[in-house]
Enzyme design. Structure first.
Site, PDB file in Angstrom:
ATOM      1  N   LYS A  19      34.519  54.285  28.276  1.00  0.00           N
ATOM      2  CA  LYS A  19      33.169  53.178  28.054  1.00  0.00           C
ATOM      3  C   LYS A  19      32.870  52.557  29.569  1.00  0.00           C
ATOM      4  CE  LYS A  19      34.214  51.576  23.670  1.00  0.00           C
ATOM      5  NZ  LYS A  19      34.609  50.665  23.282  1.00  0.00           N
ATOM      6  N   GLU A  26      46.396  42.033  27.147  1.00  0.00           N
ATOM      7  CA  GLU A  26      45.947  44.166  27.188  1.00  0.00           C
ATOM      8  C   GLU A  26      47.451  44.211  26.785  1.00  0.00           C
ATOM      9  OE1 GLU A  26      42.523  45.137  26.006  1.00  0.00           O
ATOM     10  OE2 GLU A  26      42.264  44.007  27.967  1.00  0.00           O
ATOM     11  N   HIS A  52      39.496  37.784  31.811  1.00  0.00           N
ATOM     12  CA  HIS A  52      39.544  39.246  30.649  1.00  0.00           C
ATOM     13  C   HIS A  52      40.765  38.930  29.430  1.00  0.00           C
ATOM     14  CE1 HIS A  52      38.413  41.955  27.837  1.00  0.00           C
ATOM     15  NE2 HIS A  52      39.658  43.572  28.553  1.00  0.00           N
TER      16      HIS A  52
HETATM   17  N1  LIG Z   1      35.679  50.354  29.869  1.00  0.00           N
HETATM   18  C1  LIG Z   1      36.508  49.190  29.373  1.00  0.00           C
HETATM   19  O1  LIG Z   1      37.039  50.130  28.445  1.00  0.00           O
HETATM   20  C2  LIG Z   1      37.253  48.122  29.785  1.00  0.00           C
HETATM   21  C3  LIG Z   1      38.267  47.112  28.814  1.00  0.00           C
HETATM   22  C4  LIG Z   1      38.919  46.612  29.407  1.00  0.00           C
HETATM   23  C5  LIG Z   1      38.489  45.739  30.602  1.00  0.00           C
HETATM   24  N2  LIG Z   1      37.292  46.078  30.900  1.00  0.00           N
HETATM   25  C6  LIG Z   1      36.392  45.365  31.525  1.00  0.00           C
HETATM   26  O2  LIG Z   1      37.581  44.849  33.320  1.00  0.00           O
HETATM   27  C7  LIG Z   1      36.676  43.567  33.618  1.00  0.00           C
HETATM   28  C8  LIG Z   1      38.422  43.033  33.513  1.00  0.00           C
HETATM   29  O3  LIG Z   1      38.894  43.877  34.993  1.00  0.00           O
HETATM   30  P1  LIG Z   1      40.114  43.333  35.599  1.00  0.00           P
HETATM   31  O4  LIG Z   1      41.176  42.276  34.609  1.00  0.00           O
HETATM   32  O5  LIG Z   1      41.156  43.927  35.991  1.00  0.00           O
HETATM   33  O6  LIG Z   1      39.629  42.743  37.080  1.00  0.00           O
HETATM   34  P2  LIG Z   1      38.813  42.605  37.355  1.00  0.00           P
HETATM   35  O7  LIG Z   1      38.200  43.972  37.571  1.00  0.00           O
HETATM   36  O8  LIG Z   1      37.837  41.866  38.006  1.00  0.00           O
HETATM   37  O9  LIG Z   1      39.602  42.743  39.006  1.00  0.00           O
HETATM   38  C9  LIG Z   1      40.316  40.733  39.423  1.00  0.00           C
HETATM   39  C10 LIG Z   1      40.464  40.598  40.466  1.00  0.00           C
HETATM   40  O10 LIG Z   1      41.545  40.975  41.242  1.00  0.00           O
HETATM   41  C11 LIG Z   1      40.710  41.845  42.545  1.00  0.00           C
HETATM   42  N3  LIG Z   1      41.751  43.043  42.271  1.00  0.00           N
HETATM   43  C12 LIG Z   1      41.605  44.371  41.753  1.00  0.00           C
HETATM   44  N4  LIG Z   1      42.651  45.076  42.340  1.00  0.00           N
HETATM   45  C13 LIG Z   1      43.571  44.193  42.873  1.00  0.00           C
HETATM   46  C14 LIG Z   1      44.556  44.556  44.389  1.00  0.00           C
HETATM   47  N5  LIG Z   1      45.760  45.638  43.911  1.00  0.00           N
HETATM   48  N6  LIG Z   1      45.243  43.660  44.911  1.00  0.00           N
HETATM   49  C15 LIG Z   1      44.576  42.297  45.043  1.00  0.00           C
HETATM   50  N7  LIG Z   1      43.532  42.080  43.987  1.00  0.00           N
HETATM   51  C16 LIG Z   1      43.048  43.003  43.289  1.00  0.00           C
HETATM   52  C17 LIG Z   1      39.405  42.262  42.310  1.00  0.00           C
HETATM   53  O11 LIG Z   1      38.607  42.149  43.152  1.00  0.00           O
HETATM   54  C18 LIG Z   1      39.107  40.874  41.725  1.00  0.00           C
HETATM   55  O12 LIG Z   1      38.732  39.890  42.904  1.00  0.00           O
HETATM   56  C19 LIG Z   1      35.804  42.647  33.002  1.00  0.00           C
HETATM   57  O13 LIG Z   1      34.957  43.515  32.718  1.00  0.00           O
HETATM   58  C20 LIG Z   1      36.172  43.951  31.470  1.00  0.00           C
HETATM   59  O14 LIG Z   1      35.007  44.128  30.532  1.00  0.00           O
HETATM   60  C21 LIG Z   1      36.082  47.622  30.162  1.00  0.00           C
HETATM   61 ZN   LIG Z   2      40.128  44.578  27.173  1.00  0.00          ZN
END
Ligand SMILES: NC(=O)c1ccc[n+]([C@@H]2O[C@H](COP(=O)([O-])OP(=O)(O)OC[C@H]3O[C@@H](n4cnc5c(N)ncnc54)[C@H](O)[C@@H]3O)[C@@H](O)[C@H]2O)c1
Ligand SMILES: [Zn+2]
Length: 336
Positions: free
Chosen positions: A132, A174, A239
Protein backbone atom coordinates in the site's frame (compact mmCIF):
# COMPACT_ATOMS: atom_id res chain seq x y z
CA UNK A 1 19.51 -11.98 9.15
CA UNK A 2 15.98 -13.38 9.09
CA UNK A 3 14.24 -13.66 5.72
CA UNK A 4 10.44 -13.64 5.52
CA UNK A 5 8.94 -14.44 2.14
CA UNK A 6 5.80 -12.64 1.00
CA UNK A 7 4.23 -15.12 -1.45
CA UNK A 8 2.46 -13.03 -4.06
CA UNK A 9 3.04 -14.99 -7.27
CA UNK A 10 4.99 -12.90 -9.75
CA UNK A 11 5.04 -10.06 -7.22
CA UNK A 12 6.55 -12.18 -4.45
CA UNK A 13 9.44 -10.74 -2.46
CA UNK A 14 11.53 -11.14 0.66
CA UNK A 15 11.70 -9.04 3.80
CA UNK A 16 15.23 -9.10 5.19
CA UNK A 17 15.37 -8.40 8.92
CA UNK A 18 18.33 -7.95 11.25
CA UNK A 19 21.13 -5.78 12.60
CA UNK A 20 23.03 -4.32 9.66
CA UNK A 21 20.56 -5.75 7.13
CA UNK A 22 20.90 -2.65 4.96
CA UNK A 23 24.20 -4.16 3.79
CA UNK A 24 22.01 -6.52 1.70
CA UNK A 25 20.61 -3.68 -0.41
CA UNK A 26 22.81 -4.12 -3.48
CA UNK A 27 21.93 -7.81 -3.54
CA UNK A 28 18.15 -7.39 -3.38
CA UNK A 29 17.90 -4.68 -6.04
CA UNK A 30 16.83 -5.84 -9.50
CA UNK A 31 19.95 -6.89 -11.41
CA UNK A 32 19.00 -4.73 -14.40
CA UNK A 33 18.88 -1.51 -12.37
CA UNK A 34 21.80 0.76 -13.19
CA UNK A 35 20.57 3.91 -11.45
CA UNK A 36 18.98 4.13 -8.04
CA UNK A 37 16.98 7.07 -6.72
CA UNK A 38 17.21 7.06 -2.91
CA UNK A 39 14.32 8.89 -1.25
CA UNK A 40 14.73 9.85 2.38
CA UNK A 41 14.18 12.51 5.03
CA UNK A 42 16.86 14.49 6.78
CA UNK A 43 16.42 13.19 10.35
CA UNK A 44 16.58 9.57 9.14
CA UNK A 45 20.33 9.80 8.69
CA UNK A 46 20.70 6.24 7.43
CA UNK A 47 23.20 5.80 4.61
CA UNK A 48 22.75 3.05 2.07
CA UNK A 49 24.95 1.69 -0.67
CA UNK A 50 22.99 0.51 -3.68
CA UNK A 51 26.15 -0.71 -5.40
CA UNK A 52 25.37 1.30 -8.54
CA UNK A 53 24.96 4.95 -9.50
CA UNK A 54 22.75 6.46 -6.82
CA UNK A 55 21.42 9.89 -6.02
CA UNK A 56 19.68 10.95 -2.82
CA UNK A 57 16.41 12.91 -2.92
CA UNK A 58 15.36 14.47 0.38
CA UNK A 59 11.64 14.99 1.00
CA UNK A 60 10.12 17.16 3.78
CA UNK A 61 10.13 15.58 7.21
CA UNK A 62 7.32 13.58 8.77
CA UNK A 63 3.84 13.42 7.31
CA UNK A 64 4.58 16.58 5.26
CA UNK A 65 6.31 14.24 2.79
CA UNK A 66 2.98 12.65 1.89
CA UNK A 67 1.54 15.15 -0.59
CA UNK A 68 0.87 15.08 -4.32
CA UNK A 69 3.19 18.02 -4.81
CA UNK A 70 6.08 16.04 -3.28
CA UNK A 71 5.23 13.21 -5.69
CA UNK A 72 5.41 15.66 -8.59
CA UNK A 73 8.77 17.00 -7.36
CA UNK A 74 10.15 13.49 -7.01
CA UNK A 75 9.01 12.39 -10.46
CA UNK A 76 10.52 15.51 -12.03
CA UNK A 77 13.78 14.90 -10.21
CA UNK A 78 13.77 11.23 -11.25
CA UNK A 79 13.36 12.37 -14.87
CA UNK A 80 16.23 14.85 -14.62
CA UNK A 81 18.37 12.11 -13.02
CA UNK A 82 17.62 9.97 -16.07
CA UNK A 83 15.85 7.23 -14.13
CA UNK A 84 14.43 4.63 -16.51
CA UNK A 85 11.87 1.87 -16.11
CA UNK A 86 14.52 -0.78 -15.48
CA UNK A 87 16.11 1.27 -12.70
CA UNK A 88 14.90 1.49 -9.13
CA UNK A 89 13.70 3.72 -6.33
CA UNK A 90 14.81 3.02 -2.75
CA UNK A 91 12.81 4.53 0.12
CA UNK A 92 14.92 4.94 3.25
CA UNK A 93 12.88 5.99 6.25
CA UNK A 94 9.70 5.42 8.18
CA UNK A 95 6.22 4.93 6.82
CA UNK A 96 5.98 8.48 5.55
CA UNK A 97 8.99 7.98 3.28
CA UNK A 98 8.10 4.49 2.10
CA UNK A 99 4.49 5.54 1.41
CA UNK A 100 5.49 8.50 -0.77
CA UNK A 101 8.54 6.82 -2.37
CA UNK A 102 6.42 3.76 -3.12
CA UNK A 103 3.67 5.88 -4.66
CA UNK A 104 6.13 7.89 -6.77
CA UNK A 105 7.65 4.58 -7.93
CA UNK A 106 4.16 3.28 -8.76
CA UNK A 107 3.30 6.21 -11.01
CA UNK A 108 6.67 7.29 -12.46
CA UNK A 109 6.76 5.89 -16.02
CA UNK A 110 3.70 3.82 -14.97
CA UNK A 111 5.81 1.95 -12.47
CA UNK A 112 9.45 1.36 -11.58
CA UNK A 113 10.76 -1.16 -9.04
CA UNK A 114 10.99 0.03 -5.45
CA UNK A 115 12.89 -1.36 -2.46
CA UNK A 116 12.11 -0.14 1.04
CA UNK A 117 14.71 0.25 3.75
CA UNK A 118 12.43 0.73 6.75
CA UNK A 119 14.01 2.68 9.61
CA UNK A 120 11.18 3.02 12.14
CA UNK A 121 9.41 0.31 14.10
CA UNK A 122 6.10 1.21 12.42
CA UNK A 123 7.82 1.01 9.06
CA UNK A 124 9.45 -2.34 9.75
CA UNK A 125 6.43 -4.15 11.15
CA UNK A 126 3.79 -2.53 9.00
CA UNK A 127 4.16 0.33 6.55
CA UNK A 128 6.93 -0.98 4.29
CA UNK A 129 5.28 -4.35 3.77
CA UNK A 130 2.21 -5.13 1.75
CA UNK A 131 2.33 -2.74 -1.17
CA UNK A 132 0.00 0.00 0.00
CA UNK A 133 1.46 3.33 -1.05
CA UNK A 134 0.01 6.78 -1.10
CA UNK A 135 -0.27 10.35 0.05
CA UNK A 136 -2.69 12.45 2.05
CA UNK A 137 -5.20 15.11 1.05
CA UNK A 138 -6.39 17.91 3.34
CA UNK A 139 -9.68 15.95 3.40
CA UNK A 140 -8.08 12.85 4.84
CA UNK A 141 -5.10 10.60 5.20
CA UNK A 142 -4.04 8.19 2.46
CA UNK A 143 -6.90 9.21 0.16
CA UNK A 144 -4.72 8.95 -2.98
CA UNK A 145 -2.57 5.92 -3.56
CA UNK A 146 -1.82 2.70 -5.36
CA UNK A 147 -1.03 -0.90 -4.62
CA UNK A 148 2.60 -1.26 -5.63
CA UNK A 149 4.51 -4.17 -4.16
CA UNK A 150 8.19 -3.56 -3.42
CA UNK A 151 10.86 -5.76 -4.98
CA UNK A 152 12.23 -6.30 -1.47
CA UNK A 153 12.06 -4.81 2.01
CA UNK A 154 14.96 -4.39 4.40
CA UNK A 155 14.34 -3.96 8.13
CA UNK A 156 17.70 -3.00 9.59
CA UNK A 157 17.13 -3.09 13.33
CA UNK A 158 20.33 -1.10 13.93
CA UNK A 159 18.58 1.93 12.49
CA UNK A 160 16.14 1.88 15.43
CA UNK A 161 18.99 3.00 17.73
CA UNK A 162 18.69 6.61 16.57
CA UNK A 163 14.91 6.66 16.57
CA UNK A 164 13.50 9.14 19.12
CA UNK A 165 12.09 7.15 22.10
CA UNK A 166 8.59 8.48 21.49
CA UNK A 167 8.69 7.10 17.92
CA UNK A 168 9.85 3.71 19.16
CA UNK A 169 7.07 3.64 21.75
CA UNK A 170 4.53 4.56 19.11
CA UNK A 171 5.68 1.52 17.14
CA UNK A 172 4.60 -0.57 20.10
CA UNK A 173 1.04 0.60 19.41
CA UNK A 174 1.25 -1.11 16.06
CA UNK A 175 2.83 -4.15 17.72
CA UNK A 176 -0.13 -4.27 20.12
CA UNK A 177 -2.41 -4.62 17.12
CA UNK A 178 -0.59 -7.79 16.08
CA UNK A 179 -1.10 -9.26 19.54
CA UNK A 180 -4.86 -9.16 18.90
CA UNK A 181 -4.39 -10.60 15.42
CA UNK A 182 -2.86 -13.73 16.90
CA UNK A 183 0.88 -13.01 17.26
CA UNK A 184 1.94 -14.56 20.59
CA UNK A 185 3.60 -12.57 23.37
CA UNK A 186 6.85 -11.10 22.06
CA UNK A 187 8.13 -9.24 25.11
CA UNK A 188 11.12 -11.45 25.89
CA UNK A 189 12.35 -11.92 22.33
CA UNK A 190 15.21 -10.01 20.66
CA UNK A 191 14.04 -7.10 18.53
CA UNK A 192 14.71 -8.81 15.19
CA UNK A 193 12.52 -11.75 16.26
CA UNK A 194 9.78 -9.36 17.36
CA UNK A 195 9.87 -7.57 14.02
CA UNK A 196 9.95 -10.88 12.13
CA UNK A 197 6.89 -12.22 13.98
CA UNK A 198 4.86 -9.14 13.02
CA UNK A 199 6.17 -9.25 9.45
CA UNK A 200 5.13 -12.93 9.16
CA UNK A 201 1.63 -12.05 10.36
CA UNK A 202 1.31 -9.19 7.91
CA UNK A 203 2.83 -11.21 5.04
CA UNK A 204 0.36 -14.01 5.69
CA UNK A 205 -2.66 -11.71 5.67
CA UNK A 206 -1.47 -9.74 2.62
CA UNK A 207 -0.72 -12.93 0.68
CA UNK A 208 -4.27 -14.15 1.27
CA UNK A 209 -5.88 -10.86 0.22
CA UNK A 210 -3.51 -8.52 -1.60
CA UNK A 211 -6.12 -5.96 -2.66
CA UNK A 212 -8.15 -5.90 0.54
CA UNK A 213 -11.37 -7.47 -0.59
CA UNK A 214 -11.68 -9.31 2.70
CA UNK A 215 -9.25 -10.52 5.32
CA UNK A 216 -6.67 -7.76 4.80
CA UNK A 217 -9.11 -5.28 6.33
CA UNK A 218 -8.36 -6.94 9.66
CA UNK A 219 -4.97 -5.22 9.60
CA UNK A 220 -6.96 -2.03 10.10
CA UNK A 221 -7.88 -3.15 13.61
CA UNK A 222 -7.76 0.01 15.74
CA UNK A 223 -7.21 2.17 12.68
CA UNK A 224 -10.62 3.68 11.99
CA UNK A 225 -10.51 5.99 14.98
CA UNK A 226 -6.71 6.27 14.66
CA UNK A 227 -6.97 7.76 11.18
CA UNK A 228 -9.73 10.12 12.31
CA UNK A 229 -7.61 11.32 15.23
CA UNK A 230 -4.63 11.82 12.93
CA UNK A 231 -6.68 13.68 10.33
CA UNK A 232 -8.30 15.87 12.95
CA UNK A 233 -4.65 16.60 13.45
CA UNK A 234 -4.46 19.20 16.13
CA UNK A 235 -3.65 16.61 18.78
CA UNK A 236 -0.19 15.93 17.50
CA UNK A 237 -0.56 12.19 17.89
CA UNK A 238 1.87 9.82 16.21
CA UNK A 239 0.37 7.05 14.10
CA UNK A 240 1.22 4.30 16.58
CA UNK A 241 -0.11 6.36 19.48
CA UNK A 242 -3.37 6.90 17.61
CA UNK A 243 -3.55 3.15 16.90
CA UNK A 244 -3.21 2.42 20.63
CA UNK A 245 -6.19 4.67 21.38
CA UNK A 246 -8.01 3.14 18.41
CA UNK A 247 -7.52 -0.37 19.79
CA UNK A 248 -9.02 0.65 23.14
CA UNK A 249 -11.89 2.31 21.31
CA UNK A 250 -12.54 -0.77 19.19
CA UNK A 251 -12.68 -2.91 22.33
CA UNK A 252 -15.04 -0.52 24.13
CA UNK A 253 -17.31 -0.19 21.11
CA UNK A 254 -17.40 -3.98 20.79
CA UNK A 255 -18.43 -4.21 24.43
CA UNK A 256 -21.16 -1.63 23.96
CA UNK A 257 -22.45 -3.64 21.01
CA UNK A 258 -22.48 -6.78 23.18
CA UNK A 259 -19.74 -8.46 21.17
CA UNK A 260 -17.15 -8.80 23.97
CA UNK A 261 -17.11 -8.42 27.74
CA UNK A 262 -15.24 -6.12 30.11
CA UNK A 263 -12.33 -8.54 30.47
CA UNK A 264 -11.51 -8.14 26.81
CA UNK A 265 -11.60 -4.34 27.16
CA UNK A 266 -9.20 -4.59 30.11
CA UNK A 267 -6.82 -6.76 28.05
CA UNK A 268 -6.68 -4.07 25.38
CA UNK A 269 -6.12 -1.24 27.84
CA UNK A 270 -3.53 -3.15 29.84
CA UNK A 271 -1.49 -3.97 26.75
CA UNK A 272 -1.59 -0.42 25.36
CA UNK A 273 -0.94 1.23 28.73
CA UNK A 274 1.84 -1.30 29.32
CA UNK A 275 3.71 0.26 26.41
CA UNK A 276 3.26 3.65 28.06
CA UNK A 277 0.85 4.73 25.35
CA UNK A 278 -2.36 6.75 25.82
CA UNK A 279 -5.65 4.85 26.11
CA UNK A 280 -7.95 7.89 26.14
CA UNK A 281 -8.98 10.36 23.45
CA UNK A 282 -7.13 13.70 23.81
CA UNK A 283 -9.23 16.40 25.44
CA UNK A 284 -10.85 18.86 23.09
CA UNK A 285 -11.80 16.23 20.50
CA UNK A 286 -15.33 16.78 19.24
CA UNK A 287 -17.48 13.69 18.76
CA UNK A 288 -19.14 15.09 15.61
CA UNK A 289 -15.77 15.71 13.93
CA UNK A 290 -14.51 12.23 14.70
CA UNK A 291 -17.73 10.59 13.48
CA UNK A 292 -17.62 12.57 10.23
CA UNK A 293 -14.01 11.57 9.64
CA UNK A 294 -14.69 7.92 10.44
CA UNK A 295 -17.59 7.88 7.98
CA UNK A 296 -15.09 8.87 5.29
CA UNK A 297 -12.89 5.84 6.00
CA UNK A 298 -12.10 3.78 2.90
CA UNK A 299 -13.57 0.63 4.46
CA UNK A 300 -17.00 2.21 4.65
CA UNK A 301 -19.62 0.48 2.53
CA UNK A 302 -22.71 1.71 4.33
CA UNK A 303 -23.11 3.50 7.64
CA UNK A 304 -20.11 3.40 9.93
CA UNK A 305 -17.82 0.42 9.44
CA UNK A 306 -15.38 -0.88 12.04
CA UNK A 307 -13.08 -3.82 12.56
CA UNK A 308 -14.29 -5.30 15.83
CA UNK A 309 -13.62 -8.23 18.07
CA UNK A 310 -16.51 -10.58 18.81
CA UNK A 311 -17.52 -14.19 19.42
CA UNK A 312 -16.20 -15.14 15.95
CA UNK A 313 -12.95 -13.22 16.44
CA UNK A 314 -11.96 -9.95 14.81
CA UNK A 315 -14.07 -9.09 11.76
CA UNK A 316 -15.34 -6.21 9.65
CA UNK A 317 -18.64 -4.90 11.03
CA UNK A 318 -20.57 -2.60 8.68
CA UNK A 319 -23.66 -0.54 9.44
CA UNK A 320 -22.85 0.45 13.04
CA UNK A 321 -25.25 3.11 14.34
CA UNK A 322 -23.86 6.54 15.19
CA UNK A 323 -25.31 6.52 18.74
CA UNK A 324 -23.16 3.76 20.29
CA UNK A 325 -20.13 5.16 18.48
CA UNK A 326 -20.72 8.63 19.93
CA UNK A 327 -21.36 7.21 23.39
CA UNK A 328 -18.10 5.26 23.26
CA UNK A 329 -16.19 8.34 22.14
CA UNK A 330 -17.64 10.32 25.06
CA UNK A 331 -16.76 7.49 27.46
CA UNK A 332 -13.17 7.83 26.25
CA UNK A 333 -12.91 11.58 26.72
CA UNK A 334 -14.33 13.19 23.55
CA UNK A 335 -16.75 16.08 24.00
CA UNK A 336 -20.28 16.24 22.60
N1 LIG B 1 1.42 1.70 3.79
C1 LIG B 1 1.06 1.13 4.90
O1 LIG B 1 0.62 -0.01 4.90
C2 LIG B 1 1.18 1.88 6.19
C3 LIG B 1 1.02 1.21 7.39
C4 LIG B 1 1.21 1.91 8.59
C5 LIG B 1 1.53 3.26 8.55
N2 LIG B 1 1.65 3.89 7.35
C6 LIG B 1 1.99 5.31 7.29
O2 LIG B 1 3.27 5.49 7.88
C7 LIG B 1 3.35 6.80 8.41
C8 LIG B 1 3.94 6.75 9.79
O3 LIG B 1 5.20 6.15 9.71
P1 LIG B 1 6.22 6.18 10.91
O4 LIG B 1 5.51 5.92 12.17
O5 LIG B 1 7.31 5.29 10.51
O6 LIG B 1 6.67 7.71 11.02
P2 LIG B 1 7.50 8.67 10.04
O7 LIG B 1 7.83 8.01 8.78
O8 LIG B 1 6.79 9.95 10.00
O9 LIG B 1 8.87 8.85 10.86
C9 LIG B 1 8.85 9.45 12.11
C10 LIG B 1 10.02 10.41 12.33
O10 LIG B 1 11.20 9.66 12.57
C11 LIG B 1 12.24 10.08 11.68
N3 LIG B 1 13.07 8.91 11.47
C12 LIG B 1 12.79 7.82 10.68
N4 LIG B 1 13.72 6.89 10.84
C13 LIG B 1 14.62 7.38 11.74
C14 LIG B 1 15.79 6.85 12.33
N5 LIG B 1 16.22 5.61 12.05
N6 LIG B 1 16.47 7.62 13.21
C15 LIG B 1 16.01 8.85 13.54
N7 LIG B 1 14.90 9.40 13.03
C16 LIG B 1 14.20 8.66 12.15
C17 LIG B 1 11.50 10.59 10.48
O11 LIG B 1 12.30 11.46 9.72
C18 LIG B 1 10.32 11.30 11.14
O12 LIG B 1 10.71 12.54 11.62
C19 LIG B 1 1.97 7.38 8.36
O13 LIG B 1 1.89 8.26 7.27
C20 LIG B 1 1.09 6.17 8.11
O14 LIG B 1 -0.09 6.49 7.38
C21 LIG B 1 1.48 3.23 6.18
ZN1 LIG C 1 -0.90 1.37 11.23
Amino acid sequence: VIRVHVPLGDRAYDVVIGAGARGELAGVLPAAAEKVAVVTQEPVGVEVDAGREQRVFVVPDGEAAKTLSVVEDLCREFARFGLRRVDAVVGVGGGAVTDVAGFAAAVYMRGVPVVHVATTLVGQIDAAIGGKTGVDLPEGKNLVGAFWQPAAVICDTDTLDTLPPRQLRAGMGEMAKYAFLGVPDLTDLPIDEQVAACVRCKADVVASDERESGRRALLNYGHTLAHALETAGHYDLLHGEAVGIGLCFAARLARRLGRVDGTRVEQHERLVAGFDLPTRIPTGSAVADLVTLMARDKKVVHGLTFVLDGPAGIEVVPGVEAAPVAATLVEMGATL
